[in-house]
Enzyme design. Structure first.
Site, PDB file in Angstrom:
ATOM      1  N   SER A 103       0.839  -1.186   0.000  1.00 28.40           N
ATOM      2  CA  SER A 103       0.000   0.000   0.000  1.00 28.40           C
ATOM      3  C   SER A 103       0.888   1.256   0.000  1.00 28.40           C
ATOM      4  O   SER A 103       1.691   1.433  -0.905  1.00 28.40           O
ATOM      5  CB  SER A 103      -0.964  -0.027   1.182  1.00 28.40           C
ATOM      6  OG  SER A 103      -1.974   0.929   1.035  1.00 28.40           O
ATOM      7  N   ASP A 137      -8.088  -5.274  -6.428  1.00 33.32           N
ATOM      8  CA  ASP A 137      -7.897  -4.089  -5.592  1.00 33.32           C
ATOM      9  C   ASP A 137      -8.128  -2.826  -6.406  1.00 33.32           C
ATOM     10  O   ASP A 137      -7.681  -2.723  -7.553  1.00 33.32           O
ATOM     11  CB  ASP A 137      -6.479  -4.093  -5.028  1.00 33.32           C
ATOM     12  CG  ASP A 137      -6.170  -2.861  -4.195  1.00 33.32           C
ATOM     13  OD1 ASP A 137      -7.091  -2.354  -3.528  1.00 33.32           O
ATOM     14  OD2 ASP A 137      -5.009  -2.422  -4.203  1.00 33.32           O
ATOM     15  N   HIS A 183      -6.348  -6.138  -1.960  1.00 33.99           N
ATOM     16  CA  HIS A 183      -5.256  -5.294  -1.501  1.00 33.99           C
ATOM     17  C   HIS A 183      -4.263  -6.059  -0.625  1.00 33.99           C
ATOM     18  O   HIS A 183      -3.060  -5.824  -0.679  1.00 33.99           O
ATOM     19  CB  HIS A 183      -5.846  -4.119  -0.715  1.00 33.99           C
ATOM     20  CG  HIS A 183      -4.907  -2.996  -0.469  1.00 33.99           C
ATOM     21  ND1 HIS A 183      -4.364  -2.225  -1.476  1.00 33.99           N
ATOM     22  CD2 HIS A 183      -4.411  -2.472   0.690  1.00 33.99           C
ATOM     23  CE1 HIS A 183      -3.592  -1.283  -0.964  1.00 33.99           C
ATOM     24  NE2 HIS A 183      -3.600  -1.418   0.354  1.00 33.99           N
TER      25      HIS A 183
END
Length: 439
Positions: free
Chosen positions: A152, A364, A416
């Site tokens: 991320s 994601d 994710h």
């Protein structure tokens, strides 16, 4: 961060005047249904601070989540406190694993003066000091090959730390590379690609797509990121569908925890997206109160377990620290992003001969696979392996393409948090990357 060779859970104490909690071995953690067959430590490491701004004290290194969200996320703790290390696909079966809660102010990290304004470079400096502290206390590990992993916003943390490691320090010779999972590589490319991702996943419909194309594109070239045309503000409609309609932005095909009606925008996570249209979407459909917990993610079990008194004691958390939470709204609100793209840093690291893996769960939307693919392709490295499928358990697990020392790889059906939602394929990917083997 992964170091080949015991499981480590550390905190980094960056103040000679603060109380010092020496790392100590933890036989097991309360509430777990198993006793680990590996050794683990928890505590604080002292670092010599040469930082700009306030003194940081960081509970040690897996970089995870948005700015202000770190450590023991859904990937690391399940309902009874058992970590995902304890299964057939546990990454610590083939590597030492060192975790760091960073930046200061998230999780059990903190700052002496309670000031949490920071930026990309200062976080990289803190993380480098943490790593120095680890190797100083455990010098035998300087002989091991090691890699840095980020996820991320760790798409910025991992390469910035990697550059510091690769260009200085006595342990740099055994640093072999880094990997970024569903990470930010370029804000512009991430936003630009998201519109295509959303359209081709059936989120917008023909009418909105036609309006987007006619108002934001010219001569078949589209600018959805910072188009100055007032007509292109229609991008805010697409933005609202992705971020505020009740979809799970982290995993398109998973439900939103709490239901679509409970969906509220995570403002600190969104403040860098489509900035040319920010005023428009802030005053229109994106309403509600900013929340610290990432939307559609249920972290209740992890939060409750990590705030148990016996768990805090086992982890050697000082009583003065407040309750653990998955994110810090204070840190997120005072964070300054300095890098719009990681392109130059990637090129420097590739020029030093390091191995790089950019991988994405392909459902994601927060950091979509298409944007990372475009980013890797734009580095203009020579292709050495054409785009092709890779297998796990005799099934197609995703696709990958190699350009010399950098690999772009997708994990089919994962969102994710790839290790959480596709543990088997993630383990195979991890092992292949560390060994420089085939996928």
């Amino acid at each position: 961060m992964f170091l080949c060779g015991l499981l480590w859970v550390f905190a980094v104490l960056c103040s000679p005047t603060s109380a010092y909690y020496d790392p100590d071995e933890v036989a097991s953690l309360p509430g777990m249904s198993f006793k680990p067959n590996y050794r683990q430590w928890s505590g604080y490491l002292r670092a010599i601070c040469k930082l700009r701004g306030p003194v940081r004290q960081m509970y040690c290194i897996w970089f995870h989540g948005e700015k202000g969200c770190r450590f023991f996320h859904d990937e690391h703790v399940n309902d009874d406190g058992a970590t995902l290390y304890e299964n057939e696909f546990s990454w610590n079966k083939i590597a030492n694993v060192l975790y760091l809660e960073s930046p200061a102010g998230v999780g059990y990290s903190y700052s002496d003066d309670q000031q949490y304004e920071t930026d990309d470079d200062q976080v990289a400096d803190n993380n480098y000091l943490a790593l120095q502290s680890f190797f100083s206390k455990f010098p035998s590990f300087t002989q091991n090959e090691f890699f840095i992993f980020g996820e991320s916003y760790g798409g910025i943390y991992a390469p910035t730390l990697s550059l510091r490691v690769a260009t200085g320090g006595s342990f740099k010779t055994n640093f072999k590379g880094f990997a970024v999972g569903n990470g930010i590589t370029s804000f512009e490319i991430n936003d630009q690609s998201l519109i295509y991702f959303g359209n081709f996943h059936g989120l917008f419909g023909n009418e909105l797509w036609a309006d987007l194309y006619s108002n934001c594109c010219e001569n078949n070239i589209c600018n959805f990121y910072n188009n100055s045309s007032p007509a292109c503000s229609i991008v805010s409609q697409a933005f609202n569908i992705v971020y505020s309609s009740g979809l799970n932005v982290y995993a398109l095909y998973l439900d939103c925890a709490g239901g679509a009606g409970s969906r509220r925008p995570f403002h600190h996570a969104m403040r860098h997206h489509f900035r040319a249209y920010r005023k428009h979407w802030q005053t229109n459909q994106v309403g509600g109160t900013a929340v610290a917990v990432p939307p559609c993610i249920n972290s209740t079990a992890q939060t409750n377990w990590l705030n148990r008194g016996d768990v805090r004691k086992a982890l050697h958390i000082p009583d003065i620290l407040p309750a653990w939470d998955i994110c810090s709204d204070v840190v997120g609100g005072h964070y300054h992003t300095k890098y719009e793209t990681m392109r130059d840093i990637y090129l420097k690291l590739l020029g030093l001969g390091l191995r790089v893996l950019v991988y994405n769960g392909d459902t994601d939307m927060a950091c979509n696979f298409l944007g990372c693919q475009w980013f890797v392709e734009a580095l203009n490295q020579k292709e050495t392996t054409p785009y092709q499928q890779w297998l796990f358990d005799n099934q197609v697990a995703g696709f990958y393409q190699q350009f010399g020392n950098i690999t772009f790889l997708t994990v089919k059906g994962a969102g994710h948090m790839v290790p959480q939602w596709a543990p088997g394929p993630a383990y195979h990917m991890f092992q292949s990357f560390l060994s420089n083997g085939s996928y």
